[in-house]
Design a protein around this motif. Structure first.
Motif, mmCIF file in Angstrom:
data_model
loop_
_atom_site.group_PDB
_atom_site.id
_atom_site.type_symbol
_atom_site.label_atom_id
_atom_site.label_comp_id
_atom_site.label_asym_id
_atom_site.label_seq_id
_atom_site.Cartn_x
_atom_site.Cartn_y
_atom_site.Cartn_z
ATOM 1 N N VAL A 185 0.861 -1.187 0.000
ATOM 2 C CA VAL A 185 0.000 0.000 0.000
ATOM 3 C C VAL A 185 0.895 1.233 0.000
ATOM 4 C CG1 VAL A 185 -1.730 1.288 1.310
ATOM 5 C CG2 VAL A 185 -1.783 -1.186 1.329
ATOM 6 N N VAL A 186 0.470 2.281 -0.695
ATOM 7 C CA VAL A 186 1.188 3.555 -0.680
ATOM 8 C C VAL A 186 0.448 4.500 0.262
ATOM 9 C CG1 VAL A 186 1.890 5.565 -2.029
ATOM 10 C CG2 VAL A 186 2.072 3.274 -3.010
ATOM 11 N N PHE A 187 1.188 5.082 1.202
ATOM 12 C CA PHE A 187 0.644 6.087 2.107
ATOM 13 C C PHE A 187 1.167 7.448 1.680
ATOM 14 C CE2 PHE A 187 0.210 2.312 4.660
ATOM 15 C CZ PHE A 187 -0.990 2.512 5.318
ATOM 16 N N ARG A 188 0.271 8.453 1.643
ATOM 17 C CA ARG A 188 0.662 9.822 1.276
ATOM 18 C C ARG A 188 0.334 10.757 2.427
ATOM 19 N NH1 ARG A 188 -2.170 11.784 -3.769
ATOM 20 N NH2 ARG A 188 -0.566 10.572 -4.790
ATOM 21 N N ASP A 189 1.309 11.577 2.822
ATOM 22 C CA ASP A 189 1.108 12.582 3.855
ATOM 23 C C ASP A 189 0.332 13.745 3.236
ATOM 24 O OD1 ASP A 189 1.478 14.876 5.566
ATOM 25 O OD2 ASP A 189 3.118 13.791 6.532
ATOM 26 N N ALA A 190 -0.819 14.087 3.804
ATOM 27 C CA ALA A 190 -1.662 15.150 3.258
ATOM 28 C C ALA A 190 -1.001 16.518 3.373
ATOM 29 C CB ALA A 190 -3.015 15.167 3.969
ATOM 30 N N ASN A 191 -0.119 16.708 4.346
ATOM 31 C CA ASN A 191 0.524 18.005 4.551
ATOM 32 C C ASN A 191 1.719 18.237 3.643
ATOM 33 O OD1 ASN A 191 -1.143 18.939 6.708
ATOM 34 N ND2 ASN A 191 -0.169 17.399 7.990
ATOM 35 N N THR A 192 2.542 17.215 3.466
ATOM 36 C CA THR A 192 3.777 17.396 2.707
ATOM 37 C C THR A 192 3.736 16.785 1.316
ATOM 38 O OG1 THR A 192 4.766 15.364 3.546
ATOM 39 C CG2 THR A 192 5.137 17.376 4.834
ATOM 40 N N GLY A 193 2.832 15.835 1.096
ATOM 41 C CA GLY A 193 2.770 15.164 -0.195
ATOM 42 C C GLY A 193 3.749 14.014 -0.320
ATOM 43 N N ASP A 194 4.562 13.778 0.713
ATOM 44 C CA ASP A 194 5.511 12.668 0.682
ATOM 45 C C ASP A 194 4.756 11.348 0.663
ATOM 46 O OD1 ASP A 194 7.765 14.242 0.709
ATOM 47 O OD2 ASP A 194 7.895 14.281 2.892
ATOM 48 N N GLU A 195 5.282 10.395 -0.084
ATOM 49 C CA GLU A 195 4.665 9.083 -0.191
ATOM 50 C C GLU A 195 5.671 8.011 0.195
ATOM 51 O OE1 GLU A 195 1.631 9.866 -3.920
ATOM 52 O OE2 GLU A 195 3.598 9.012 -4.323
ATOM 53 N N PHE A 196 5.170 6.906 0.750
ATOM 54 C CA PHE A 196 6.024 5.763 1.008
ATOM 55 C C PHE A 196 5.238 4.483 0.789
ATOM 56 C CE2 PHE A 196 4.298 7.142 5.028
ATOM 57 C CZ PHE A 196 3.889 5.966 5.655
ATOM 58 N N LEU A 197 5.930 3.488 0.287
ATOM 59 C CA LEU A 197 5.341 2.189 -0.013
ATOM 60 C C LEU A 197 5.682 1.239 1.121
ATOM 61 C CD1 LEU A 197 3.961 0.233 -2.058
ATOM 62 C CD2 LEU A 197 6.241 -0.179 -2.991
ATOM 63 N N THR A 198 4.670 0.586 1.638
ATOM 64 C CA THR A 198 4.863 -0.390 2.700
ATOM 65 C C THR A 198 3.795 -1.454 2.557
ATOM 66 O OG1 THR A 198 5.162 -0.670 5.082
ATOM 67 C CG2 THR A 198 3.450 0.866 4.375
ATOM 68 N N ARG A 199 3.736 -2.373 3.487
ATOM 69 C CA ARG A 199 2.704 -3.402 3.471
ATOM 70 C C ARG A 199 1.728 -3.126 4.600
ATOM 71 N NH1 ARG A 199 3.493 -7.720 0.388
ATOM 72 N NH2 ARG A 199 2.441 -9.130 1.811
ATOM 73 N N SER A 200 0.444 -3.387 4.341
ATOM 74 C CA SER A 200 -0.586 -3.106 5.325
ATOM 75 C C SER A 200 -1.823 -3.943 5.028
ATOM 76 C CB SER A 200 -0.944 -1.621 5.281
ATOM 77 O OG SER A 200 -2.002 -1.340 6.166
ATOM 78 N N THR A 201 -2.711 -4.001 6.016
ATOM 79 C CA THR A 201 -4.012 -4.638 5.800
ATOM 80 C C THR A 201 -5.050 -3.605 5.380
ATOM 81 O OG1 THR A 201 -4.586 -4.400 8.124
ATOM 82 C CG2 THR A 201 -3.543 -6.471 7.460
ATOM 83 N N ALA A 202 -4.681 -2.323 5.410
ATOM 84 C CA ALA A 202 -5.594 -1.245 5.026
ATOM 85 C C ALA A 202 -5.863 -1.304 3.525
ATOM 86 C CB ALA A 202 -4.998 0.101 5.406
ATOM 87 N N THR A 203 -7.080 -0.909 3.146
ATOM 88 C CA THR A 203 -7.441 -0.903 1.727
ATOM 89 C C THR A 203 -8.011 0.457 1.356
ATOM 90 O OG1 THR A 203 -9.635 -1.734 2.214
ATOM 91 C CG2 THR A 203 -7.950 -3.366 1.694
ATOM 92 N N SER A 204 -8.066 0.727 0.064
ATOM 93 C CA SER A 204 -8.590 1.985 -0.428
ATOM 94 C C SER A 204 -9.066 1.796 -1.861
ATOM 95 C CB SER A 204 -7.507 3.056 -0.374
ATOM 96 O OG SER A 204 -7.952 4.245 -0.977
ATOM 97 N N SER A 205 -10.053 2.577 -2.241
ATOM 98 C CA SER A 205 -10.521 2.504 -3.630
ATOM 99 C C SER A 205 -9.658 3.372 -4.549
ATOM 100 C CB SER A 205 -11.984 2.945 -3.719
ATOM 101 O OG SER A 205 -12.125 4.255 -3.219
ATOM 102 N N SER A 206 -8.925 4.356 -3.995
ATOM 103 C CA SER A 206 -8.018 5.150 -4.822
ATOM 104 C C SER A 206 -6.701 4.408 -4.995
ATOM 105 C CB SER A 206 -7.732 6.523 -4.246
ATOM 106 O OG SER A 206 -8.226 6.740 -3.018
ATOM 107 N N THR A 207 -6.103 4.621 -6.150
ATOM 108 C CA THR A 207 -4.840 3.961 -6.462
ATOM 109 C C THR A 207 -3.829 4.982 -6.970
ATOM 110 O OG1 THR A 207 -5.540 3.473 -8.715
ATOM 111 C CG2 THR A 207 -5.965 1.776 -7.044
ATOM 112 N N VAL A 208 -2.583 4.576 -6.978
ATOM 113 C CA VAL A 208 -1.508 5.414 -7.490
ATOM 114 C C VAL A 208 -0.484 4.506 -8.171
ATOM 115 C CG1 VAL A 208 -0.136 5.365 -5.366
ATOM 116 C CG2 VAL A 208 0.091 7.291 -6.916
#
Length: 86
Positions: free
Chosen positions: A12-35
């Motif tokens: 899963v890719v997580f994006r910081d809403a304040n800085t825009g920084d992204e990082f790829l990690t593994r998680s059980t979280a899901t989302s309908s948006s993709t990147v």
């Protein structure tokens, strides 16, 4: 691990809403948006309010509110109680 008991653990890719920084990690979280990530793969995108890139503690922008120290303030406040006991 037993099949069907645990949630799916996937990249899963997580994006910081304040800085825009992204990082790829593994998680059980899901989302309908993709990147699309730099490796050409498409991953679910989860936008978080704060991460280590924007949190004041990790960026060094934290304010020190208690310069005197809690222990010293406690000792000064209750110093006389020990002498008057008993």
């Amino acid at each position: 691990m037993k099949k069907g008991v645990h949630p799916e653990y996937h990249p899963v890719v997580f994006r910081d809403a304040n800085t825009g920084d992204e990082f790829l990690t593994r998680s059980t979280a899901t989302s309908s948006s993709t990147v699309e990530w730099s490796d050409g793969e498409t991953y679910p995108l989860i936008v978080v309010e704060i991460s280590s890139k924007s949190h004041p503690f990790w960026t060094g922008r934290a304010r020190v509110l208690d310069r005197e120290g809690r222990v010293e303030r406690f000792r000064r406040k209750y110093a006389d109680l020990g002498r008057n006991a008993g």
